[in-house]
Design an enzyme around this catalytic site. Structure first.
Site, PDB file in Angstrom:
ATOM      1  N   HIS A   1       3.872  -7.217   1.749  1.00 41.00           N
ATOM      2  CA  HIS A   1       3.242  -8.129   2.706  1.00 41.00           C
ATOM      3  C   HIS A   1       2.226  -9.023   2.013  1.00 41.00           C
ATOM      4  CE1 HIS A   1       0.418  -4.695   2.522  1.00 41.00           C
ATOM      5  NE2 HIS A   1      -0.515  -5.615   2.732  1.00 41.00           N
TER       6      HIS A   1
ATOM      7  N   ARG B   1      -0.718  -4.882  -6.317  1.00 44.94           N
ATOM      8  CA  ARG B   1      -0.312  -6.285  -6.276  1.00 44.94           C
ATOM      9  C   ARG B   1       0.931  -6.510  -7.128  1.00 44.94           C
ATOM     10  NH1 ARG B   1      -6.002  -6.894  -6.229  1.00 44.94           N
ATOM     11  NH2 ARG B   1      -6.094  -6.815  -8.489  1.00 44.94           N
TER      12      ARG B   1
ATOM     13  N   HIS C   1       0.850  -1.189   0.000  1.00 46.42           N
ATOM     14  CA  HIS C   1       0.000   0.000   0.000  1.00 46.42           C
ATOM     15  C   HIS C   1       0.887   1.241   0.000  1.00 46.42           C
ATOM     16  CE1 HIS C   1      -3.039  -2.898   0.921  1.00 46.42           C
ATOM     17  NE2 HIS C   1      -2.571  -3.127   2.126  1.00 46.42           N
TER      18      HIS C   1
ATOM     19  N   GLU D   1      -1.951  -0.196   8.196  1.00 46.52           N
ATOM     20  CA  GLU D   1      -2.970  -1.048   8.797  1.00 46.52           C
ATOM     21  C   GLU D   1      -2.374  -1.906   9.897  1.00 46.52           C
ATOM     22  OE1 GLU D   1      -4.148  -2.983   5.218  1.00 46.52           O
ATOM     23  OE2 GLU D   1      -2.592  -4.529   5.326  1.00 46.52           O
TER      24      GLU D   1
END
Length: 316
Positions: free
Chosen positions: A169, A189, A91, A108
């Site tokens: 991640h 991605r 992200h 997050e």
């Protein structure tokens, strides 16, 4: 939300009424346009979270947060059921968003609710296990050797992970988790495990990802093990964007939020109970979120036998 990597744990574990299969995500509290959560109880039922903020402004968010975010709720809450591996992804941070001219920054945290005991399952991918750069990473994507440089960490129930923007991640198969994040749905991605996708619904975003990744070596990332003490509040993840604490209850407690200039959320991750505040009693079950407006100070939490909550707010 059905996902190709999802399963059925969400609808068998939580009070969800749906005929959908392969549910990968359940969005619990969202202010993202087109995905706004709706109030379920009281005289404001059927209003969206952003409609409430437009009317009640700082009484909902807090004065400083309303000045910063306006009528946009700043966090997003999910339950994720990874019956298969999620894509290896990243992200962006604000600098990458500004450079790319798209998306929104997203940091997050994950709280592991269940992790399959199979030796090949229950792993989290977080960062690299050696020094990397964009050229080397692109070559390894071409050579199909990406997994050799990714850091894999075994997880168990109660573990927490903080995933800052820019950190490569992936959630591994066999994991059920709660996610609390900045209000953003921007994901780039890099690799999707070479799964065939005849409908081409899951494109990769190699250029954007390579501009978003922080390439410093990160093999020292470890889970934050739950140290929750009974009937009090225990710090869990304190990030620049939100604070999340853990509350494990076997008896009622009172919370006083008068010193906070922020809304508070209570995400029930185990058990259930009743939240008493402002002359109202609201039952809550695992997989549900209670939003406490910034104008509300005193709250009592009554567990049904035992209950575990993630308490989240944004510090001034």
């Amino acid at each position: 939300k059905p996902k190709r990597w999802g399963g059925n744990l969400i609808k068998t574990t939580f009070p969800v009424n749906t005929d959908l299969d392969n549910i990968g995500e359940m969005w619990l509290l969202s202010g993202i346009e087109g995905e706004e959560s709706i109030v379920t109880n009281g005289r404001l039922a059927e209003n969206t979270i952003n409609e409430l903020i437009e009317v009640y402004m700082e009484d909902i968010l807090g004065e400083s947060l309303f000045e910063q975010f306006g009528a946009n709720f700043p966090l997003l809450y999910k339950i994720i059921d990874a019956q298969d591996n999620l894509s290896v992804q990243v992200h962006p941070d604000q600098q990458a968003v500004d450079t790319l001219g798209e998306g929104a920054p997203k940091s997050e945290m994950w709280y592991i609710l269940d992790s399959d005991n199979h030796p090949d399952n229950g792993h989290i991918i977080v960062g690299f296990n050696q020094a990397m750069d964009a050229t080397k990473l692109a070559r390894m994507l071409d050579d199909k050797t990406l997994l050799t440089v990714l850091n894999r960490v075994k997880s168990k129930s109660g573990d927490a992970f903080y995933i800052p923007s820019g950190l490569i991640h992936a959630i591994g198969k066999g994991i059920l988790l709660a996610e609390i994040q900045q209000s953003s749905d921007t994901t780039f991605r890099l690799w999707d495990w070479d799964r065939p996708d005849p409908k081409k619904e899951r494109p990769l975003h190699l250029e954007e990802a390579l501009q978003s990744i922080h390439f410093q070596q990160t093999e020292d990332i470890h889970p934050i093990h739950s140290q929750a003490k009974l009937n009090t509040t225990t710090a869990l993840v304190h990030s620049p964007y939100f604070f999340t604490d853990e509350i494990l209850l076997t008896q009622p407690i009172e919370k006083n939020y008068a010193d906070l200039d922020s809304f508070v959320t209570l995400l029930c991750v185990k058990g259930g109970g009743t939240i008493k505040a402002g002359g109202v009693n609201v039952p809550v079950n695992a997989g549900e979120v209670i939003l406490l407006p910034a104008a509300l100070n005193l709250v009592e939490i009554y567990p049904d036998h035992s209950a575990r909550f993630l308490e989240t707010y944004i510090p001034s």
